[in-house]
Scaffold this motif. Structure first.
Motif, PDB file in Angstrom:
ATOM      1  N   ASP A 188      -7.534  -3.138   8.982  1.00  0.00           N
ATOM      2  CA  ASP A 188      -8.067  -3.889   7.845  1.00  0.00           C
ATOM      3  C   ASP A 188      -7.020  -4.845   7.290  1.00  0.00           C
ATOM      4  N   LEU A 189      -5.780  -4.378   7.201  1.00  0.00           N
ATOM      5  CA  LEU A 189      -4.712  -5.227   6.665  1.00  0.00           C
ATOM      6  C   LEU A 189      -4.447  -6.411   7.584  1.00  0.00           C
ATOM      7  N   TRP A 203     -14.888   1.193   7.092  1.00  0.00           N
ATOM      8  CA  TRP A 203     -13.809   0.213   7.199  1.00  0.00           C
ATOM      9  C   TRP A 203     -13.830  -0.293   8.638  1.00  0.00           C
ATOM     10  N   ALA A 245      -7.463  -8.875   7.214  1.00  0.00           N
ATOM     11  CA  ALA A 245      -7.432  -9.559   5.919  1.00  0.00           C
ATOM     12  C   ALA A 245      -6.273 -10.540   5.839  1.00  0.00           C
ATOM     13  N   TRP A 265     -16.651  -6.672   2.652  1.00  0.00           N
ATOM     14  CA  TRP A 265     -15.393  -6.028   3.057  1.00  0.00           C
ATOM     15  C   TRP A 265     -14.194  -6.834   2.552  1.00  0.00           C
ATOM     16  N   TYR A 266     -14.225  -8.151   2.682  1.00  0.00           N
ATOM     17  CA  TYR A 266     -13.077  -8.969   2.276  1.00  0.00           C
ATOM     18  C   TYR A 266     -12.869  -8.911   0.767  1.00  0.00           C
ATOM     19  N   ARG A 309      -7.600  -5.356  -3.886  1.00  0.00           N
ATOM     20  CA  ARG A 309      -6.600  -4.294  -3.907  1.00  0.00           C
ATOM     21  C   ARG A 309      -5.300  -4.790  -4.548  1.00  0.00           C
ATOM     22  N   MET A 334      -9.541   3.162   5.421  1.00  0.00           N
ATOM     23  CA  MET A 334      -8.809   1.906   5.520  1.00  0.00           C
ATOM     24  C   MET A 334      -7.557   2.125   6.360  1.00  0.00           C
ATOM     25  N   MET A 351     -10.945  -5.865   0.088  1.00  0.00           N
ATOM     26  CA  MET A 351      -9.540  -6.020   0.447  1.00  0.00           C
ATOM     27  C   MET A 351      -8.808  -6.908  -0.552  1.00  0.00           C
ATOM     28  N   GLU A 365       0.826  -1.211   0.000  1.00  0.00           N
ATOM     29  CA  GLU A 365       0.000   0.000   0.000  1.00  0.00           C
ATOM     30  C   GLU A 365       0.861   1.262   0.000  1.00  0.00           C
TER      31      GLU A 365
END
Length: 231
Positions: free
Chosen positions: A172-173, A162, A176, A199-200, A206, A168, A203, A22
């Motif tokens: 979240d990271l 989020w 996931a 939500w997943y 991305r 985010m 993620m 990211e």
């Protein structure tokens, strides 16, 4: 060159790979089996835990919490036009919620789900010194706990944009990354968690997730839908 010592199915390692992706911080990956306790790795990180980040010739930064905060500080020092993502956004209370949830997923979820799935479905045949038949009771408990955690994620995703708030974040990271282990092993059952699956999917879609979806561990085939973004 940046170097990350990791294990492909270590949730804490995976979250650092995601945050580095990211933040567009390139990194070379060095694989380390977390149960091997190699002397050379212990010399780098006496705790024997993953991940470890090494930036050029600087001393190693050890552990998911230290690394996430370290790279967040690096990102905060960038020019404004390069700050596309903040791992810990918001005011102090909002950042505290990010840290609380990151600890929940990398602490509670990892202990109650990921560690048992890896021990019984991965380490049980990869660790040549301690091979064993998977323990059905331990797997059953992990699957029960996984349903509980999916319900919590579903609740958070229903209440917020989020998991930790409007943006985010590293929470979240972390979530996931831990769930992606169960995803790889085909252990995710999304019924009845519509908010969690939405939500997943966000993620998983991305760009930072692509490298994780390409992972393959010797002797362990990823589930048929693992790399599928429309599941």
């Amino acid at each position: 060159m940046n170097r990350l010592i990791h294990f492909r199915l270590c949730g804490r390692s995976r979250s650092i790979r995601l945050v580095l992706g990211e933040l567009a911080m390139p990194v070379d990956l060095d694989e380390e089996l977390p149960w091997s306790w190699r002397a050379d790795f212990i010399a780098i990180n006496p705790s024997g835990e993953l991940p470890v980040l090494i930036i050029d010739d600087s001393p190693p930064v050890c552990g998911v919490y230290a690394i996430s905060e370290f790279v967040a500080e690096i990102a905060a020092g960038r020019d404004a036009d390069l700050r596309s993502f903040s791992p810990f956004p918001g005011d102090p209370l909002e950042r505290a919620e990010v840290r609380r949830l990151a600890d929940w997923f990398h602490g509670k979820l990892r202990r109650e789900v990921s560690d048992d799935l890896i021990a019984e479905r991965v380490q049980s045949h990869l660790d040549t010194a301690n091979r064993h038949t998977p323990d059905p009771d331990r797997l059953r408990a992990a699957r029960t706990n996984l349903r509980y955690h999916l319900s919590y994620i579903d609740h958070l995703a229903n209440q917020r944009d989020w998991l930790a708030g409007p943006s985010m974040s590293f929470a979240d990271l972390a979530a996931a990354a831990e769930l992606s282990i169960a995803d790889y092993l085909g252990e995710l059952n999304w019924d009845p968690h519509p908010n969690a699956i939405s939500w997943y999917i966000r993620m998983k879609s991305r760009p930072s997730f692509r490298a994780l979806l390409a992972d393959k561990l010797a002797g362990t085939t990823p589930h048929a839908t693992y790399a599928d973004l429309d599941f």
